[in-house]
Design a protein around this motif. Structure first.
Motif, PDB file in Angstrom:
ATOM      1  N   UNK A  79     -31.989  41.596  11.160  1.00 45.45           N
ATOM      2  CA  UNK A  79     -31.614  42.964  11.530  1.00 45.45           C
ATOM      3  C   UNK A  79     -32.532  43.579  12.577  1.00 45.45           C
ATOM      4  N   UNK A  80     -33.643  42.918  12.883  1.00 49.68           N
ATOM      5  CA  UNK A  80     -34.544  43.425  13.915  1.00 49.68           C
ATOM      6  C   UNK A  80     -34.703  42.348  14.982  1.00 49.68           C
ATOM      7  N   UNK A  81     -34.431  42.722  16.230  1.00 53.10           N
ATOM      8  CA  UNK A  81     -34.475  41.772  17.347  1.00 53.10           C
ATOM      9  C   UNK A  81     -35.884  41.700  17.929  1.00 53.10           C
ATOM     10  N   UNK A  82     -36.160  40.625  18.646  1.00 58.67           N
ATOM     11  CA  UNK A  82     -37.445  40.496  19.335  1.00 58.67           C
ATOM     12  C   UNK A  82     -37.673  41.709  20.234  1.00 58.67           C
ATOM     13  N   UNK A  83     -38.894  42.232  20.181  1.00 59.02           N
ATOM     14  CA  UNK A  83     -39.255  43.383  20.991  1.00 59.02           C
ATOM     15  C   UNK A  83     -38.815  44.709  20.401  1.00 59.02           C
ATOM     16  N   UNK A  84     -38.231  44.670  19.221  1.00 58.70           N
ATOM     17  CA  UNK A  84     -37.760  45.880  18.551  1.00 58.70           C
ATOM     18  C   UNK A  84     -38.614  46.156  17.317  1.00 58.70           C
ATOM     19  N   UNK A 107     -42.612  45.381  13.481  1.00 58.53           N
ATOM     20  CA  UNK A 107     -42.259  44.919  14.821  1.00 58.53           C
ATOM     21  C   UNK A 107     -41.964  43.434  14.781  1.00 58.53           C
ATOM     22  N   UNK A 108     -41.052  42.974  15.658  1.00 63.24           N
ATOM     23  CA  UNK A 108     -40.824  41.536  15.822  1.00 63.24           C
ATOM     24  C   UNK A 108     -41.174  41.176  17.258  1.00 63.24           C
ATOM     25  N   UNK A 109     -42.128  40.246  17.384  1.00 66.90           N
ATOM     26  CA  UNK A 109     -42.583  39.787  18.694  1.00 66.90           C
ATOM     27  C   UNK A 109     -42.552  38.266  18.687  1.00 66.90           C
ATOM     28  N   UNK A 110     -41.799  37.688  19.614  1.00 67.62           N
ATOM     29  CA  UNK A 110     -41.676  36.231  19.705  1.00 67.62           C
ATOM     30  C   UNK A 110     -41.288  35.604  18.369  1.00 67.62           C
ATOM     31  N   UNK A 111     -40.377  36.267  17.655  1.00 65.16           N
ATOM     32  CA  UNK A 111     -39.861  35.732  16.402  1.00 65.16           C
ATOM     33  C   UNK A 111     -40.735  35.950  15.186  1.00 65.16           C
ATOM     34  N   UNK A 112     -41.873  36.615  15.354  1.00 62.65           N
ATOM     35  CA  UNK A 112     -42.801  36.860  14.248  1.00 62.65           C
ATOM     36  C   UNK A 112     -42.842  38.356  13.948  1.00 62.65           C
ATOM     37  N   UNK A 158     -47.315  40.506   6.051  1.00 62.22           N
ATOM     38  CA  UNK A 158     -45.859  40.381   6.135  1.00 62.22           C
ATOM     39  C   UNK A 158     -45.488  38.955   5.762  1.00 62.22           C
ATOM     40  N   UNK A 159     -44.388  38.809   5.059  1.00 63.18           N
ATOM     41  CA  UNK A 159     -43.839  37.480   4.797  1.00 63.18           C
ATOM     42  C   UNK A 159     -42.328  37.571   4.837  1.00 63.18           C
TER      43      UNK A 159
END
Length: 106
Positions: A12-17, A31-36, A91-92
């Protein structure tokens, strides 16, 4: 020890969002950055305002009020007018669900 809290489906959360959530009464920005996924307290240590609505530049969030910068991955302050780090939370991902835990008082 605090419990893990389900906050959002990973997809539900895209990279950079990001998304702002409540974790046991604490405002948290995920936050999601580069899939993390990373989680920090959604508060600027300069003046107590929320920071999640600021601009994400690489792995830094820029406070929308006065421009203080914080590393989303570590919570480290990167520029004035803030001088104190923001809390960073573990986070996990479990079964496709992002979980966050406020471990500050464990």
């Amino acid at each position: 020890m605090s419990d893990w809290v389900d906050v959002i489906a990973e997809r539900a959360v895209a990279d950079g969002e990001h998304i702002a959530v409540d974790v046991d009464g604490t405002a948290v920005a995920v936050f999601k950055i580069d899939g993390v996924c990373y989680a920090i307290e959604d508060v600027c240590t300069h003046d107590g305002a929320e920071i999640a609505s600021g601009c994400l530049e690489g792995d830094e969030i820029v406070c929308p009020r006065h421009g203080a910068r914080f590393c989303v991955k570590t919570g480290a302050v990167k520029s004035a007018p803030a001088y104190e780090d923001v809390a960073c939370f573990p986070v996990r991902i479990t079964n496709g669900v992002v979980q966050v835990r406020d471990d500050r008082w464990d």
